[in-house]
Design an enzyme around this catalytic site. Structure first.
Site, PDB file in Angstrom:
ATOM      1  CB  SER A 141      -0.848  -0.008   1.276  1.00  0.00           C
ATOM      2  OG  SER A 141      -1.462   1.254   1.478  1.00  0.00           O
ATOM      3  CE1 TYR A 154      -3.956  -2.094   5.246  1.00  0.00           C
ATOM      4  CE2 TYR A 154      -3.171   0.096   4.642  1.00  0.00           C
ATOM      5  CZ  TYR A 154      -3.702  -1.122   4.280  1.00  0.00           C
ATOM      6  OH  TYR A 154      -3.981  -1.379   2.951  1.00  0.00           O
TER       7      TYR A 154
HETATM    8  P1  NDP Z   1     -11.502  -5.699   0.054  1.00  0.00           P
HETATM    9  O1  NDP Z   1     -11.952  -5.584   1.469  1.00  0.00           O
HETATM   10  O2  NDP Z   1     -12.502  -5.497  -1.024  1.00  0.00           O
HETATM   11  O3  NDP Z   1     -10.790  -7.106  -0.180  1.00  0.00           O
HETATM   12  C1  NDP Z   1     -10.036  -7.745   0.821  1.00  0.00           C
HETATM   13  C2  NDP Z   1      -9.937  -9.205   0.483  1.00  0.00           C
HETATM   14  O4  NDP Z   1      -9.147  -9.860   1.476  1.00  0.00           O
HETATM   15  C3  NDP Z   1     -11.278  -9.873   0.457  1.00  0.00           C
HETATM   16  O5  NDP Z   1     -11.351 -10.739  -0.648  1.00  0.00           O
HETATM   17  C4  NDP Z   1     -11.301 -10.675   1.753  1.00  0.00           C
HETATM   18  O6  NDP Z   1     -12.065 -11.848   1.568  1.00  0.00           O
HETATM   19  C5  NDP Z   1      -9.831 -11.017   1.893  1.00  0.00           C
HETATM   20  N1  NDP Z   1      -9.461 -11.402   3.244  1.00  0.00           N
HETATM   21  C6  NDP Z   1      -9.524 -10.679   4.375  1.00  0.00           C
HETATM   22  N2  NDP Z   1      -9.133 -11.418   5.434  1.00  0.00           N
HETATM   23  C7  NDP Z   1      -8.809 -12.650   4.929  1.00  0.00           C
HETATM   24  C8  NDP Z   1      -8.344 -13.843   5.501  1.00  0.00           C
HETATM   25  N3  NDP Z   1      -8.122 -13.988   6.828  1.00  0.00           N
HETATM   26  N4  NDP Z   1      -8.106 -14.907   4.693  1.00  0.00           N
HETATM   27  C9  NDP Z   1      -8.338 -14.806   3.369  1.00  0.00           C
HETATM   28  N5  NDP Z   1      -8.787 -13.701   2.762  1.00  0.00           N
HETATM   29  C10 NDP Z   1      -9.012 -12.634   3.544  1.00  0.00           C
HETATM   30  O7  NDP Z   1     -10.323  -4.642  -0.092  1.00  0.00           O
HETATM   31  P2  NDP Z   1      -9.201  -4.432  -1.230  1.00  0.00           P
HETATM   32  O8  NDP Z   1      -9.532  -5.120  -2.459  1.00  0.00           O
HETATM   33  O9  NDP Z   1      -8.949  -3.000  -1.257  1.00  0.00           O
HETATM   34  O10 NDP Z   1      -7.949  -5.121  -0.521  1.00  0.00           O
HETATM   35  C11 NDP Z   1      -7.033  -5.968  -1.194  1.00  0.00           C
HETATM   36  C12 NDP Z   1      -5.626  -5.616  -0.733  1.00  0.00           C
HETATM   37  O11 NDP Z   1      -5.303  -4.314  -1.214  1.00  0.00           O
HETATM   38  C13 NDP Z   1      -5.436  -5.576   0.771  1.00  0.00           C
HETATM   39  O12 NDP Z   1      -4.214  -6.191   1.098  1.00  0.00           O
HETATM   40  C14 NDP Z   1      -5.374  -4.084   1.075  1.00  0.00           C
HETATM   41  O13 NDP Z   1      -4.649  -3.825   2.241  1.00  0.00           O
HETATM   42  C15 NDP Z   1      -4.685  -3.591  -0.179  1.00  0.00           C
HETATM   43  N6  NDP Z   1      -4.807  -2.175  -0.471  1.00  0.00           N
HETATM   44  C16 NDP Z   1      -6.021  -1.616  -0.771  1.00  0.00           C
HETATM   45  C17 NDP Z   1      -6.121  -0.280  -1.058  1.00  0.00           C
HETATM   46  C18 NDP Z   1      -7.431   0.365  -1.344  1.00  0.00           C
HETATM   47  O14 NDP Z   1      -7.490   1.606  -1.399  1.00  0.00           O
HETATM   48  N7  NDP Z   1      -8.524  -0.367  -1.550  1.00  0.00           N
HETATM   49  C19 NDP Z   1      -4.943   0.591  -1.079  1.00  0.00           C
HETATM   50  C20 NDP Z   1      -3.713  -0.097  -0.755  1.00  0.00           C
HETATM   51  C21 NDP Z   1      -3.662  -1.413  -0.484  1.00  0.00           C
HETATM   52  P3  NDP Z   1     -12.965 -12.602   2.662  1.00  0.00           P
HETATM   53  O15 NDP Z   1     -13.520 -11.557   3.579  1.00  0.00           O
HETATM   54  O16 NDP Z   1     -13.997 -13.294   1.824  1.00  0.00           O
HETATM   55  O17 NDP Z   1     -12.022 -13.545   3.314  1.00  0.00           O
END
Ligand code: NDP
Length: 248
Positions: A141, A154
């Site tokens: 990020s 974070y």
């Molecule tokens: P979302 O919340 O839409 O997606 C997060 C994903 O992570 C979901 O598919 C969720 O699936 C999964 N997840 C969470 N906990 C677990 C777990 N214990 N095991 C397996 N899967 C897990 O957010 P984003 O798409 O934004 O996030 C994706 C990545 O991008 C993250 O690492 C986030 O930190 C990073 N990021 C996002 C930014 C943004 O602005 N959106 C900016 C910078 C980085 P489920 O709940 O079904 O398990």
């Protein structure tokens, strides 16, 4: 394209960046293995991909459990015979000031954002070493590059990814394992990430930033496609990517 028929695992595939990337890579002919905890979302996504003549299977996976990561890699090997890339993308961002003492959320971020990535690396590296090829991608990020109030833990998890992914790149070169690494540093991207914030002040502040600047997760998917699609002798090790107008 070089991405055609590549076997690619994606964690955190049930929404946001992971889901958008799955759709993009499937459109370009990759064979996908999708993991997350919400089975219904994964099932729907696989149906969507298959309806468009793409190839995907899924498995419920909690990245904090090493055995779930092993099972995801085994599914890829069993179904397609190899693994070409793994996109370690699962994450959560329950931001708050340190003085609010949300220790359970600190631990959850360390478990998912940092240990979850290490679990994925541990599961896939033996396969990559045996194949003498592979590609590890991880979603850090901009919080892994810049500090900001409310984002201490974070940011710490995402900062740690920068270090471990760079060392993985260096060690893979030293060991001539031919493992490529790509770390993504996105800024404000439309997804469900803000739903993970329980602290009211942080939620309000972040919502304001996202309402002002956020762009579509498909943009990140394009960057992932670009990095994987390049020839095997070329490593795109870092990509910082976000809204043009976002000043931080
Ligand atoms: P979302 O919340 O839409 O997606 C997060 C994903 O992570 C979901 O598919 C969720 O699936 C999964 N997840 C969470 N906990 C677990 C777990 N214990 N095991 C397996 N899967 C897990 O957010 P984003 O798409 O934004 O996030 C994706 C990545 O991008 C993250 O690492 C986030 O930190 C990073 N990021 C996002 C930014 C943004 O602005 N959106 C900016 C910078 C980085 P489920 O709940 O079904 O398990």
């Amino acid at each position: 394209m070089a991405i055609q028929d590549k076997v690619i695992i994606i964690t955190g595939a049930s929404s946001g960046i992971g889901e958008a990337t799955a759709l993009m890579l499937a459109k370009h002919g990759a064979k996908l293995v999708l993991g997350a905890r919400r089975e219904e979302r994964l099932s729907e996504l696989c149906d969507t991909i298959r309806t468009a003549d793409g190839t995907a299977v899924y498995q419920v996976c909690d990245v904090t459990k090493p055995e779930d990561n092993d099972a995801l890699v085994s599914l890829a090997k069993h179904t397609y015979g190899r693994v070409d890339a793994i996109f370690l993308n699962a994450g959560l961002m329950p931001n708050s000031r340190l003085s609010a003492l949300h220790a359970d959320e600190w631990n959850a971020m360390i478990d998912v954002n940092l240990k979850g990535v290490l679990n994925g690396i541990k599961s896939v590296i033996p396969v990559f070493k045996e194949q003498h090829s592979g590609h590890v991608l991880a979603t850090s990020s901009v919080a892994g590059l810049k500090a900001y109030p409310g984002g201490a833990v974070y940011g710490a998890t995402k900062w740690a990814l920068r270090d471990l992914m760079e060392v993985l790149r260096m060690e893979s070169g030293l060991e001539t394992n031919r493992i490529r690494t790509t770390t993504l540093y996105p800024a404000a991207i439309r997804s469900e990430l803000l739903d993970t914030i329980s602290d009211a002040d942080s939620a309000r502040d972040m919502q304001h930033i996202y309402d002002t600047y956020q762009i579509d997760p498909e943009r990140i998917a394009r960057a992932v496609l670009f990095a994987i699609d390049l020839p095997e002798d070329t490593d795109v090790s870092e990509i910082t990517i976000g809204p043009t107008d976002q000043p931080w």
